[in-house]
Design a protein around this motif. Structure first.
Motif, PDB file in Angstrom:
ATOM      1  N   VAL A 154       0.861  -1.180   0.000  1.00 40.04           N
ATOM      2  CA  VAL A 154       0.000   0.000   0.000  1.00 40.04           C
ATOM      3  C   VAL A 154       0.897   1.229   0.000  1.00 40.04           C
ATOM      4  N   HIS A 155       0.757   2.035  -1.039  1.00 38.07           N
ATOM      5  CA  HIS A 155       1.504   3.288  -1.114  1.00 38.07           C
ATOM      6  C   HIS A 155       0.656   4.322  -0.378  1.00 38.07           C
ATOM      7  N   HIS A 156       1.040   4.544   0.857  1.00 37.66           N
ATOM      8  CA  HIS A 156       0.180   5.216   1.838  1.00 37.66           C
ATOM      9  C   HIS A 156       0.612   6.662   2.070  1.00 37.66           C
ATOM     10  N   LEU A 157      -0.261   7.581   1.695  1.00 33.57           N
ATOM     11  CA  LEU A 157      -0.052   9.006   1.946  1.00 33.57           C
ATOM     12  C   LEU A 157      -0.701   9.367   3.271  1.00 33.57           C
ATOM     13  N   ASN A 158       0.026  10.106   4.105  1.00 37.69           N
ATOM     14  CA  ASN A 158      -0.540  10.467   5.409  1.00 37.69           C
ATOM     15  C   ASN A 158      -1.822  11.287   5.250  1.00 37.69           C
ATOM     16  N   ASN A 159      -2.734  11.104   6.173  1.00 34.60           N
ATOM     17  CA  ASN A 159      -3.999  11.858   6.201  1.00 34.60           C
ATOM     18  C   ASN A 159      -4.731  11.803   4.858  1.00 34.60           C
ATOM     19  N   SER A 160      -4.943  10.606   4.364  1.00 33.82           N
ATOM     20  CA  SER A 160      -5.557  10.490   3.040  1.00 33.82           C
ATOM     21  C   SER A 160      -6.500   9.308   2.958  1.00 33.82           C
ATOM     22  N   ARG A 161      -7.095   9.157   1.775  1.00 32.58           N
ATOM     23  CA  ARG A 161      -8.010   8.061   1.505  1.00 32.58           C
ATOM     24  C   ARG A 161      -7.353   6.696   1.661  1.00 32.58           C
ATOM     25  N   SER A 162      -6.044   6.634   1.584  1.00 35.96           N
ATOM     26  CA  SER A 162      -5.385   5.332   1.666  1.00 35.96           C
ATOM     27  C   SER A 162      -5.549   4.683   3.037  1.00 35.96           C
ATOM     28  N   GLN A 163      -5.951   5.460   4.047  1.00 39.36           N
ATOM     29  CA  GLN A 163      -6.226   4.861   5.353  1.00 39.36           C
ATOM     30  C   GLN A 163      -7.342   3.831   5.241  1.00 39.36           C
ATOM     31  N   LYS A 209      -1.203  10.075  -7.229  1.00 43.00           N
ATOM     32  CA  LYS A 209      -2.234  10.185  -6.196  1.00 43.00           C
ATOM     33  C   LYS A 209      -2.197   8.976  -5.278  1.00 43.00           C
ATOM     34  N   SER A 210      -2.861   9.099  -4.152  1.00 39.78           N
ATOM     35  CA  SER A 210      -3.007   8.001  -3.210  1.00 39.78           C
ATOM     36  C   SER A 210      -4.495   7.843  -2.906  1.00 39.78           C
ATOM     37  N   PRO A 211      -5.003   6.618  -2.756  1.00 42.17           N
ATOM     38  CA  PRO A 211      -4.261   5.381  -2.597  1.00 42.17           C
ATOM     39  C   PRO A 211      -3.863   4.729  -3.911  1.00 42.17           C
TER      40      PRO A 211
END
Length: 211
Positions: free
Chosen positions: A4-13, A52-54
């Motif tokens: 998971v290419h995880h951007l902080n404070n984002s939809r990837s959570q 973009k993330s996720p």
């Protein structure tokens, strides 16, 4: 191994949460937003052209877009979990909410963020269009949550994971949830799920107040 290419404070959570609900092993590659622009770093473009993330990678497959990622994961690894049975009214509602989250609920919220960031948060566009649209959608969501415990029915599904992001954004503005008790109840329920808590532990700080 899924990455998971995880951007902080984002939809990837949401993706981390889904993987925890399914009990699937995964790795996280962390990315940090630019502290001034709050945008994703250029390094994400090396994973997907839009940067973009996720985004997830699974062996030789790269998938972007929250809804597409959710569908891929539940179809490939879910073994029938978190999806209502095909042909049922619950499955139809599941499909609807899975797409509604990004297709309808998020656009006015994104618009508000963009206008605020460009100093137009008090403009007639916000008061005349954006704010009424947000009210329309979240009054609608409140009404739908009165019909059942979860979005697709009485069982928790991946559609609830998808819908969590716009609802969590709205709850950062207290005046927008004062008259929406079902929305608040929904947020409280998801925050108590063990898989949600595990995803937060692995993904790190999750703060949407900048939205």
């Amino acid at each position: 191994m899924i990455v998971v290419h995880h951007l902080n404070n984002s939809r990837s959570q949401r993706v981390l949460w889904l993987l925890e609900e399914l009990g699937i092993e995964y790795e996280i590659k962390f990315y940090e937003r630019d502290p001034k622009t709050m945008q994703a770093p250029e390094s994400l473009r090396q994973v997907h052209p839009l940067g973009k993330s996720p985004v997830i990678t699974d062996v030789d497959v790269t998938i972007a877009e929250s809804g597409a990622i959710i569908e891929y994961l539940v179809n490939r690894y879910g073994n029938g979990r978190l999806v209502p049975a095909s042909g049922t009214p619950e499955h139809l509602r599941y499909t609807y909410w899975l797409h509604y989250a990004e297709g309808s609920a998020m656009p006015p919220l994104v618009m508000r963020v963009v206008l605020n960031n460009f100093g137009a948060g008090d403009s007639s566009v916000v008061s005349g269009f954006v704010a009424p649209q947000i009210k329309l959608h979240f009054d609608y969501i409140e009404g739908e949550l009165r019909k059942s415990t979860w979005f697709a029915g009485e069982e928790f599904t991946a559609a609830d994971i998808q819908m969590s992001f716009p609802l969590e954004i709205v709850t950062t503005t207290p005046e927008e949830v004062e008259s929406r008790p079902k929305l608040k109840e929904f947020i409280a329920r998801i925050h108590e799920r063990p898989a949600y808590k595990r995803a937060l532990e692995r993904g790190g700080t999750y703060d949407l107040s900048f939205q």
